[in-house]
Design an enzyme around this catalytic site. Structure first.
Site, short mmCIF file in Angstrom:
data_model
loop_
_atom_site.label_atom_id
_atom_site.label_comp_id
_atom_site.label_asym_id
_atom_site.label_seq_id
_atom_site.Cartn_x
_atom_site.Cartn_y
_atom_site.Cartn_z
N ASP A 150 128.84 21.97 -37.45
CA ASP A 150 129.60 23.06 -36.81
C ASP A 150 131.09 23.01 -37.14
O ASP A 150 131.65 24.04 -37.48
CB ASP A 150 129.34 23.09 -35.31
CG ASP A 150 128.04 23.83 -34.99
OD1 ASP A 150 127.55 24.56 -35.89
OD2 ASP A 150 127.51 23.70 -33.87
N TYR A 475 120.56 9.35 -30.44
CA TYR A 475 120.47 9.36 -31.92
C TYR A 475 121.76 8.84 -32.53
O TYR A 475 121.80 8.45 -33.70
CB TYR A 475 120.15 10.78 -32.41
CG TYR A 475 121.35 11.66 -32.74
CD1 TYR A 475 122.15 12.18 -31.74
CD2 TYR A 475 121.67 11.97 -34.06
CE1 TYR A 475 123.25 12.98 -32.04
CE2 TYR A 475 122.76 12.77 -34.36
CZ TYR A 475 123.56 13.26 -33.35
OH TYR A 475 124.65 14.05 -33.65
N ARG A 476 122.83 8.80 -31.74
CA ARG A 476 124.17 8.48 -32.25
C ARG A 476 125.04 8.37 -31.00
O ARG A 476 124.76 9.03 -30.00
CB ARG A 476 124.57 9.66 -33.11
CG ARG A 476 125.93 9.74 -33.70
CD ARG A 476 126.03 11.10 -34.42
NE ARG A 476 127.29 11.24 -35.10
CZ ARG A 476 127.67 12.39 -35.66
NH1 ARG A 476 126.90 13.45 -35.62
NH2 ARG A 476 128.82 12.47 -36.28
C1 FAD Z 1 132.92 20.65 -30.77
C2 FAD Z 1 132.23 19.69 -31.70
C3 FAD Z 1 131.13 20.12 -32.41
C4 FAD Z 1 130.48 19.23 -33.26
N1 FAD Z 1 129.39 19.67 -33.96
C5 FAD Z 1 128.71 18.83 -34.77
C6 FAD Z 1 127.58 19.28 -35.50
O1 FAD Z 1 127.22 20.44 -35.49
N2 FAD Z 1 126.90 18.36 -36.23
C7 FAD Z 1 127.30 17.07 -36.32
O2 FAD Z 1 126.64 16.28 -37.00
N3 FAD Z 1 128.39 16.62 -35.67
C8 FAD Z 1 129.12 17.46 -34.90
N4 FAD Z 1 130.24 17.02 -34.25
C9 FAD Z 1 130.65 15.59 -34.41
C10 FAD Z 1 131.66 15.37 -35.59
O3 FAD Z 1 132.80 16.17 -35.40
C11 FAD Z 1 131.07 15.64 -36.96
O4 FAD Z 1 129.88 14.91 -37.15
C12 FAD Z 1 132.02 15.28 -38.13
O5 FAD Z 1 131.53 15.84 -39.32
C13 FAD Z 1 132.18 13.78 -38.34
O6 FAD Z 1 133.41 13.58 -38.95
P1 FAD Z 1 133.57 13.19 -40.51
O7 FAD Z 1 132.62 14.00 -41.30
O8 FAD Z 1 135.02 13.31 -40.80
O9 FAD Z 1 133.08 11.70 -40.55
P2 FAD Z 1 133.98 10.32 -40.37
O10 FAD Z 1 134.76 10.48 -39.14
O11 FAD Z 1 134.73 10.13 -41.64
O12 FAD Z 1 132.85 9.27 -40.26
C14 FAD Z 1 131.79 9.32 -39.37
C15 FAD Z 1 131.16 7.94 -39.24
O13 FAD Z 1 130.64 7.48 -40.49
C16 FAD Z 1 131.28 6.29 -40.93
N5 FAD Z 1 131.67 6.49 -42.33
C17 FAD Z 1 132.40 7.54 -42.76
N6 FAD Z 1 132.54 7.49 -44.08
C18 FAD Z 1 131.90 6.40 -44.51
C19 FAD Z 1 131.69 5.85 -45.80
N7 FAD Z 1 132.17 6.43 -46.86
N8 FAD Z 1 130.99 4.70 -45.90
C20 FAD Z 1 130.48 4.11 -44.80
N9 FAD Z 1 130.62 4.61 -43.54
C21 FAD Z 1 131.34 5.74 -43.39
C22 FAD Z 1 132.51 6.12 -40.04
O14 FAD Z 1 132.81 4.76 -39.82
C23 FAD Z 1 132.10 6.84 -38.78
O15 FAD Z 1 131.38 5.97 -37.94
C24 FAD Z 1 130.93 17.88 -33.39
C25 FAD Z 1 132.06 17.46 -32.67
C26 FAD Z 1 132.71 18.35 -31.83
C27 FAD Z 1 133.90 17.86 -31.09
#
Ligand code: FAD
Length: 530
Positions: A150, A475-476
């Site tokens: 999202d 799940y997380r």
């Molecule tokens: C309003 C709202 C809506 C949301 N909707 C969704 C949704 O629809 N679906 C969803 O899945 N999530 C959702 N989220 C949760 C989150 O915002 C997302 O999952 C987001 O994409 C995660 O951030 P990122 O991709 O920057 O990952 P990061 O913050 O970079 O990493 C996520 C995790 O993976 C690990 N990691 C990252 N990169 C690596 C790497 N290269 N190697 C090893 N480990 C790594 C990190 O340590 C961390 O634990 C939502 C959150 C909010 C507040």
């Protein structure tokens, strides 16, 4: 200067100099101002000593630099916390679990290495966001869809390794990956699947390669730093049609979900959907009715049922997404209607059929475009009206109507027991983010108020226990609750955790990668905790 746990400031200064030599001076950050950017803005520990703050951040530009950083960290025994784009709000943001860790920030590694619209896949680096990949595809007019989460500012890799989900048929993001490149705690680089075969022509086409399949070990993991990852993309469909089914009675949820599960498991409905309650939504907006039932637990089911009858509202509803050729999606909707018609009083409402490519004016008409593979941030505002942010409580329950009713009852009772009204929690209907089960999401409020957060943390832990006692696991979870969640996966005296610890000790003997993630601590920190 903040110093990682167990290090002298002299050693840390030497390590920082080595990090600078590896990635360039301007890509090593230590100031308080910079560290503030790596804190969790949705932290459940606002203004408390436990709020994790990193000691530094290092931002390499390529895999060789990642290897160097990992080797330096190993030499000095510095804990690293990896982020891709660091937007993990609701589950910890970009903050490490262990205060004083050095954030390994991979945002600069933002190359899109390949997009193939004949075999429908992409190979990307960690800093590539959904917006980046979408723009790349649009500029080249490639006939493939991405599946964004999202919030479109997150990364394909960060989201997938945390086993995030989206909305299209490719919505199980870890399942949709094919092939990884990983820097191990030793600094060695490994490629999984067909990537292990030098010159392989099918790294993004066949997942398993040869021998044990190890990719899962690098999801929700502290065993490696993922530096490249392949993803299967969805061939641009001709059309997208939605149809909504409503059923009149509370008990109708049983045949409603049974029919939905059958259609999903046979591939007829292949996108994310949620079971909603139109009557509950209307009742919440009816100020008089809402005021009468403002206490913990909300209105009793019989009264809600009566309200539905009086106001001719469906008790339950589900919007079905169909992707494919226009003729096929129309036939699928007709077939679905036939199946749901077996429920007495079922009602049907057909949505618009959208054809692709959408012209830009048409796409503006739909603010929430994620289900059509178009990233945006419209859902990101969710929860902002409730608090300063939220963390997600996210159990998985069976995809049955009985389980939905049971979960509703169990969590309502839990709110009552804890003296909580529905208000502080917001509940998103059970959704099919992952195949064959329902994900239930509760947005749990974060305040800038120490007492309220303390109480909320207790409630969160209580919900983890209540869920586990009914056979439902998360799940997380947010970094603050990883140990609590892992402790519920306790079959045979925590055999799974012991297995993870055995692997952790073998692969990362100095315990430098993401200590504590998912409740898995390196040996030296485990002893301290015992
Ligand atoms: C309003 C709202 C809506 C949301 N909707 C969704 C949704 O629809 N679906 C969803 O899945 N999530 C959702 N989220 C949760 C989150 O915002 C997302 O999952 C987001 O994409 C995660 O951030 P990122 O991709 O920057 O990952 P990061 O913050 O970079 O990493 C996520 C995790 O993976 C690990 N990691 C990252 N990169 C690596 C790497 N290269 N190697 C090893 N480990 C790594 C990190 O340590 C961390 O634990 C939502 C959150 C909010 C507040």
């Amino acid at each position: 200067m903040r110093v990682p746990p167990g290090l002298t400031s002299q050693d840390f200064s030497s390590a920082l100099q080595e990090f600078e030599a590896a990635v360039g001076k301007q890509w090593v950050f230590t100031s308080d101002e910079d560290m503030d950017l790596y804190r969790d803005s949705y932290s459940p520990f606002w203004h408390e000593a436990q709020d994790p703050v990193p000691s530094a951040a290092v931002a390499p530009d390529n895999v060789e630099q990642v290897q160097k950083v990992v080797r330096i960290a190993n030499a000095y025994k510095i804990p690293l916390w990896t982020i891709s784009t660091g937007k993990n709000l609701g589950y910890g943001g970009s903050a490490p679990l262990l205060s004083g860790s050095v954030v390994l920030d991979l945002k600069r590694m933002d190359r899109i290495l390949e997009v193939n619209d004949k075999n429908h896949y992409a190979l990307v680096e960690p800093g590539v966001s959904y917006f980046d990949l979408y723009e790349y595809i649009q500029e080249r007019k490639l006939k493939v869809w991405i599946d964004p989460a999202d919030p479109g500012w997150g990364s394909l890799i960060g989201n997938a390794v945390d086993r995030g989900g989206g909305r299209t048929p490719m919505r199980d993001h870890f399942d949709a990956h094919c092939g990884m490149e990983v820097v191990l705690p030793s600094g060695e680089v490994l490629r999984t699947g067909m990537g292990a075969l030098p010159g392989s022509k099918t790294w993004q086409q066949y997942k398993y390669g040869f021998g044990p399949y190890v990719d899962g070990l690098f999801s929700q993991s502290s065993l490696g730093v993922v530096t490249k990852m392949g993803f299967w993309l969805f061939p641009e469909p001709e059309a997208y049609l939605t149809g909504t089914v409503g059923v009149p009675a509370r008990e109708d949820i049983v045949p409603l979900v049974a029919t939905l599960a059958n259609l999903m498991n046979s591939g007829m409905v292949a996108g994310n959907t949620s079971v909603t309650s139109p009557v509950a939504v209307a009742a919440r907006q009816d100020s008089e009715f809402a005021a009468q039932h403002a206490g913990p637990g909300g209105p009793p089911a019989q009264e809600l049922q009566q309200y539905a009858r009086t106001n001719h509202l469906a008790y339950w509803g589900v919007e079905l997404p169909f992707y494919g050729p226009a003729k096929v999606v129309a036939a699928q909707w007709e077939f679905a209607r036939e199946k749901f018609s077996a429920i007495p009083g079922a009602t049907f409402q057909e949505g618009a059929t959208r054809r692709f490519p959408l012209d830009s004016k048409e796409s503006e008409k739909f603010p929430h475009t994620v289900a059509m593979g178009i990233p945006n941030l419209s859902v990101f505002g969710t929860g902002s009206s409730h608090s300063e942010g939220h963390i997600w409580f996210s159990p998985i329950i069976p995809m049955t109507g009985e389980a939905v009713l049971e979960a509703q009852q169990v969590f309502t009772d839990a709110y009552q027991e804890m003296g909580m009204a529905m208000g502080p929690l917001f509940f998103l209907g059970p959704s099919s983010s992952y195949p064959r089960c329902f994900l239930v999401l509760f947005g749990f409020p974060i305040e800038h108020d120490v007492e309220k957060n303390r109480k909320n943390r207790e409630h969160f832990k209580r919900l983890i226990e209540v869920a586990a006692a009914h056979g439902w696991g998360e799940y997380r979870t947010h970094t603050a609750f990883m140990e609590a969640v892992m402790s519920t996966y306790s079959f045979n005296n925590h055999a799974l955790l012991h297995f993870h610890e055995t692997i952790k000790d073998a692969v990362d003997p100095n315990g430098i990668l993401s200590p504590g993630k998912c409740g898995i601590w390196p040996k030296h920190m485990r002893k301290e905790k015992a």
